[in-house]
Scaffold this motif. Structure first.
Motif, short mmCIF file in Angstrom:
data_model
loop_
_atom_site.label_atom_id
_atom_site.label_comp_id
_atom_site.label_asym_id
_atom_site.label_seq_id
_atom_site.Cartn_x
_atom_site.Cartn_y
_atom_site.Cartn_z
N GLY A 133 0.82 -1.21 0.00
CA GLY A 133 0.00 0.00 0.00
C GLY A 133 0.85 1.25 0.00
O GLY A 133 0.56 2.23 -0.71
N LEU A 134 1.95 1.21 0.77
CA LEU A 134 2.85 2.37 0.83
C LEU A 134 3.49 2.59 -0.54
O LEU A 134 3.54 3.72 -1.05
CB LEU A 134 3.94 2.11 1.89
CG LEU A 134 4.96 3.23 2.08
CD1 LEU A 134 4.27 4.50 2.51
CD2 LEU A 134 6.01 2.83 3.11
N ALA A 135 3.95 1.48 -1.14
CA ALA A 135 4.58 1.58 -2.46
C ALA A 135 3.60 2.18 -3.47
O ALA A 135 3.95 3.06 -4.27
CB ALA A 135 5.06 0.21 -2.93
N VAL A 136 2.35 1.72 -3.41
CA VAL A 136 1.34 2.21 -4.36
C VAL A 136 1.06 3.69 -4.12
O VAL A 136 0.95 4.49 -5.06
CB VAL A 136 0.03 1.39 -4.22
CG1 VAL A 136 -1.12 2.06 -4.95
CG2 VAL A 136 0.23 -0.02 -4.73
N ALA A 137 0.97 4.08 -2.83
CA ALA A 137 0.68 5.48 -2.52
C ALA A 137 1.79 6.40 -3.02
O ALA A 137 1.54 7.47 -3.56
CB ALA A 137 0.48 5.65 -1.02
N VAL A 138 3.05 5.95 -2.84
CA VAL A 138 4.18 6.77 -3.30
C VAL A 138 4.20 6.81 -4.82
O VAL A 138 4.38 7.88 -5.42
CB VAL A 138 5.51 6.23 -2.72
CG1 VAL A 138 6.68 6.97 -3.32
CG2 VAL A 138 5.53 6.38 -1.20
N ALA A 139 3.95 5.66 -5.46
CA ALA A 139 3.92 5.62 -6.93
C ALA A 139 2.78 6.49 -7.46
O ALA A 139 2.89 7.07 -8.54
CB ALA A 139 3.75 4.18 -7.42
N GLY A 140 1.69 6.59 -6.70
CA GLY A 140 0.56 7.42 -7.11
C GLY A 140 0.89 8.90 -7.10
O GLY A 140 0.11 9.71 -7.58
N ALA A 186 -5.51 3.00 -11.86
CA ALA A 186 -6.52 2.13 -12.49
C ALA A 186 -6.50 0.74 -11.86
O ALA A 186 -7.54 0.17 -11.54
CB ALA A 186 -6.26 2.05 -13.99
N VAL A 187 -5.28 0.20 -11.67
CA VAL A 187 -5.17 -1.16 -11.13
C VAL A 187 -5.70 -1.22 -9.70
O VAL A 187 -6.47 -2.11 -9.35
CB VAL A 187 -3.72 -1.68 -11.21
CG1 VAL A 187 -3.56 -2.97 -10.42
CG2 VAL A 187 -3.30 -1.88 -12.65
N THR A 188 -5.33 -0.24 -8.86
CA THR A 188 -5.81 -0.29 -7.47
C THR A 188 -7.32 -0.14 -7.43
O THR A 188 -7.99 -0.81 -6.65
CB THR A 188 -5.19 0.81 -6.58
OG1 THR A 188 -5.17 2.03 -7.30
CG2 THR A 188 -3.81 0.45 -6.14
N GLU A 189 -7.87 0.71 -8.29
CA GLU A 189 -9.32 0.90 -8.30
C GLU A 189 -10.00 -0.42 -8.68
O GLU A 189 -11.02 -0.79 -8.10
CB GLU A 189 -9.67 1.99 -9.33
CG GLU A 189 -11.12 2.43 -9.33
CD GLU A 189 -11.54 3.14 -8.06
OE1 GLU A 189 -10.72 3.91 -7.52
OE2 GLU A 189 -12.66 2.90 -7.60
N PHE A 190 -9.43 -1.12 -9.65
CA PHE A 190 -10.02 -2.39 -10.09
C PHE A 190 -9.95 -3.44 -8.97
O PHE A 190 -10.93 -4.12 -8.68
CB PHE A 190 -9.30 -2.89 -11.35
CG PHE A 190 -9.99 -4.06 -11.99
CD1 PHE A 190 -11.11 -3.86 -12.79
CD2 PHE A 190 -9.54 -5.35 -11.81
CE1 PHE A 190 -11.77 -4.92 -13.38
CE2 PHE A 190 -10.19 -6.43 -12.40
CZ PHE A 190 -11.30 -6.21 -13.19
N ILE A 248 -2.78 -8.18 -1.34
CA ILE A 248 -2.94 -7.30 -2.51
C ILE A 248 -4.29 -6.59 -2.47
O ILE A 248 -4.38 -5.40 -2.73
CB ILE A 248 -2.77 -8.13 -3.81
CG1 ILE A 248 -1.33 -8.62 -3.94
CG2 ILE A 248 -3.16 -7.29 -5.03
CD1 ILE A 248 -1.10 -9.64 -5.03
N HIS A 249 -5.35 -7.33 -2.10
CA HIS A 249 -6.67 -6.73 -2.03
C HIS A 249 -6.67 -5.59 -1.01
O HIS A 249 -7.16 -4.49 -1.29
CB HIS A 249 -7.70 -7.80 -1.63
CG HIS A 249 -9.11 -7.33 -1.67
ND1 HIS A 249 -9.83 -7.30 -2.84
CD2 HIS A 249 -9.93 -6.85 -0.71
CE1 HIS A 249 -11.05 -6.83 -2.58
NE2 HIS A 249 -11.14 -6.55 -1.30
N TYR A 250 -6.12 -5.84 0.15
CA TYR A 250 -6.11 -4.82 1.20
C TYR A 250 -5.14 -3.69 0.89
O TYR A 250 -5.29 -2.59 1.43
CB TYR A 250 -5.86 -5.44 2.56
CG TYR A 250 -7.14 -5.86 3.21
CD1 TYR A 250 -7.80 -7.01 2.81
CD2 TYR A 250 -7.76 -5.06 4.17
CE1 TYR A 250 -9.01 -7.37 3.35
CE2 TYR A 250 -8.97 -5.42 4.72
CZ TYR A 250 -9.59 -6.58 4.30
OH TYR A 250 -10.79 -6.93 4.85
N ALA A 251 -4.12 -3.96 0.06
CA ALA A 251 -3.21 -2.87 -0.34
C ALA A 251 -4.01 -1.79 -1.05
O ALA A 251 -3.67 -0.60 -0.98
CB ALA A 251 -2.10 -3.41 -1.23
N GLY A 252 -5.08 -2.19 -1.74
CA GLY A 252 -5.94 -1.21 -2.39
C GLY A 252 -6.55 -0.24 -1.38
O GLY A 252 -6.67 0.95 -1.65
#
Lengths: 242, 214
Positions: B39-46, B59-63, B95-99
């Motif tokens: 989740g942290l990696a995704v937030a920083v990449a966002g 898009a991927v996290t939303e899906f 992965i689901h909760y990383a969203g």
């Protein structure tokens, strides 16, 4: 891919009835959850300890024991308590979803009612309004727009739990797609289609709730842009994070 | 109308449930650790400067967030048939909760005052150092209670792993029930164990929330 597509199109009536079952479970579950949210949320603000206590115990019980366990309890254990009558599996699902999400929703109601400035209640009392008038005319109109985004999150959560119906032999969308997958042996297209359908449903529900929120805010004199209607939800599990 | 409860059966099934409870805890701990890191990696990449990174990540996290965990689980198991379902299931949970957690981090990062970013630029800190030394320490402090709440809610969703044949607690309860045709004790106890574990934890998280001044 071709096999699955043919089977999917050939079995369109099954798919449609599965989709309808999934939507029914979502809508009826959400309706029950909505009623319980308000009932329990209002009860938790009562001056009487027994009323508050009943609400607290119900909420903590249904939040604390997993939805999955509740569903199976209703499906397997309830019929053994009273063998005289059969409980329809779809009804089991609706009850489990409604009670579980009603418990979460009551926290939303409680939070939103509590967030209305105290002076508003005091003013309503000063104007000699009855408790019902205070709620109906002053508190609820202000609290309602705040409830909608967390309610929207809960609604999507509920939609995403409906595939559990597959496990208690309800012919929902998941079950129909599993049957198609079994028959064609095409795993990837079957599951991808299922995921995409759920994604579209979730997005459509989000948009509906955005419109509801915009309408509620408009009544308070706040207006939302068209762009605001298209935004996706914040993704937090409502009621859990408060 | 009778509630057919037998203490003997309860005693018989309890050790099986506790055996399964270990798996439940294991999946929760590893699942939430993965969700916290990813989740942290995704937030920083966002927050990457390039739209080419931001758009697909979003898009991927939303899906992932908008589609059912149940379907994701059975799909993942079908994609990796040789792997232990416990590993696949824990990974999918994470992965689901990383969203969800990525949104929590995003809110935490957004809450860091603009002046902090500007000060980093003024001190000509590198991007990496800005994140590591200034932004993340402030952001992560704010998100701890929310992560705790997601851990609890993941814990209550671990029974989904039973669907992909992981023998966690509820699967044990189902197997016992199917074998003896008595579901009452097994499912009631499983529910109570969930309650006994999740309620105190949620009180703990609430007190953490208060201490951090939320």
């Amino acid at each position: 891919m071709g096999d699955f597509l043919t089977a999917f199109l050939d079995n369109m009536p099954d798919v449609r009835s599965g989709l309808w079952t999934t939507l029914q479970a979502t809508l009826y579950g959400a309706a029950l959850a909505f009623v319980l949210s308000f009932l329990l949320g209002l009860m938790s603000g009562s001056r009487l300890l027994p009323v508050r206590g009943v609400s607290r115990v119900f909420v903590e019980f249904f939040r604390g024991t997993s939805l999955y366990v509740q569903l199976f309890w209703l499906y397997y254990v309830l019929p053994t308590i009273n063998t005289d009558y059969e409980i329809e599996p779809l009804l089991c699902g609706v009850l489990a979803f409604g009670m579980n999400y009603g418990a979460y929703g009551s926290e939303v109601v409680r939070g939103a009612l509590g967030a209305v400035p105290k002076a508003q209640r005091e003013a309503a009392i000063a104007l000699n309004m009855t408790p019902f008038q205070r709620l109906r005319r002053v508190v609820l109109p202000q609290a309602w727009p705040q409830m909608i985004p967390p309610f929207a999150n809960l609604l999507i959560q509920l939609l995403k739990c409906t595939p559990l119906l597959w496990l208690i032999s309800v012919q929902d969308l998941m079950t129909v797609m599993e049957q198609l997958r079994d028959r064609t042996g095409e795993t990837v297209p079957a599951y991808l289609t299922l995921l995409v359908i759920f994604f579209v449903l979730a997005y459509a529900l989000t948009m509906l709730m955005n419109m509801l929120e915009a309408a509620a805010k408009a009544r308070l004199g706040q207006h939302t842009s068209a762009r605001g209607l298209l935004r996706s939800r914040s993704g937090q599990i409502a009621g859990v994070d408060r | 109308m009778t509630f057919d409860w037998s203490w003997e059966r309860a005693q018989e099934v309890l050790p099986l449930l506790l055996e399964g409870f270990k798996i439940t805890l294991l999946a929760t701990v590893f699942g939430i650790a993965l969700a916290a890191a990813l989740g942290l990696a995704v937030a920083v990449a966002g927050r990457a400067p390039s739209r080419l990174v931001r758009a697909p990540v979003r898009a991927v996290t939303e899906f992932v967030r908008s589609t059912p965990l149940v379907v994701q689980l059975v799909f993942a198991v079908a994609l990796f048939p040789g792997t232990d379902p416990l590993y696949v299931g824990t990974a999918v949970l994470g992965i689901h909760y990383a969203g969800y957690t990525s949104e929590v981090y995003r809110a935490g990062i957004d809450a860091v005052p603009r002046g902090q970013w500007e000060a980093c630029t003024a001190l000509s800190m590198s991007g990496r150092r800005t994140w590591q030394a200034v932004i993340l320490p402030q952001a992560i402090r704010n998100v701890l209670p929310a992560l705790g709440n997601y851990a609890i809610s993941m814990f209550k969703e671990t029974p989904f792993l039973a669907i992909i044949t992981v023998s966690e607690m509820v699967r044990q309860a189902r197997e016992y029930g199917a074998e003896h045709f008595y579901y009452t004790e097994a499912f009631t106890l499983a529910g109570l164990i969930f309650l006994a574990a999740s309620y105190p934890t949620s009180l703990l998280v609430r007190s953490l929330e208060k201490r951090l001044g939320h």
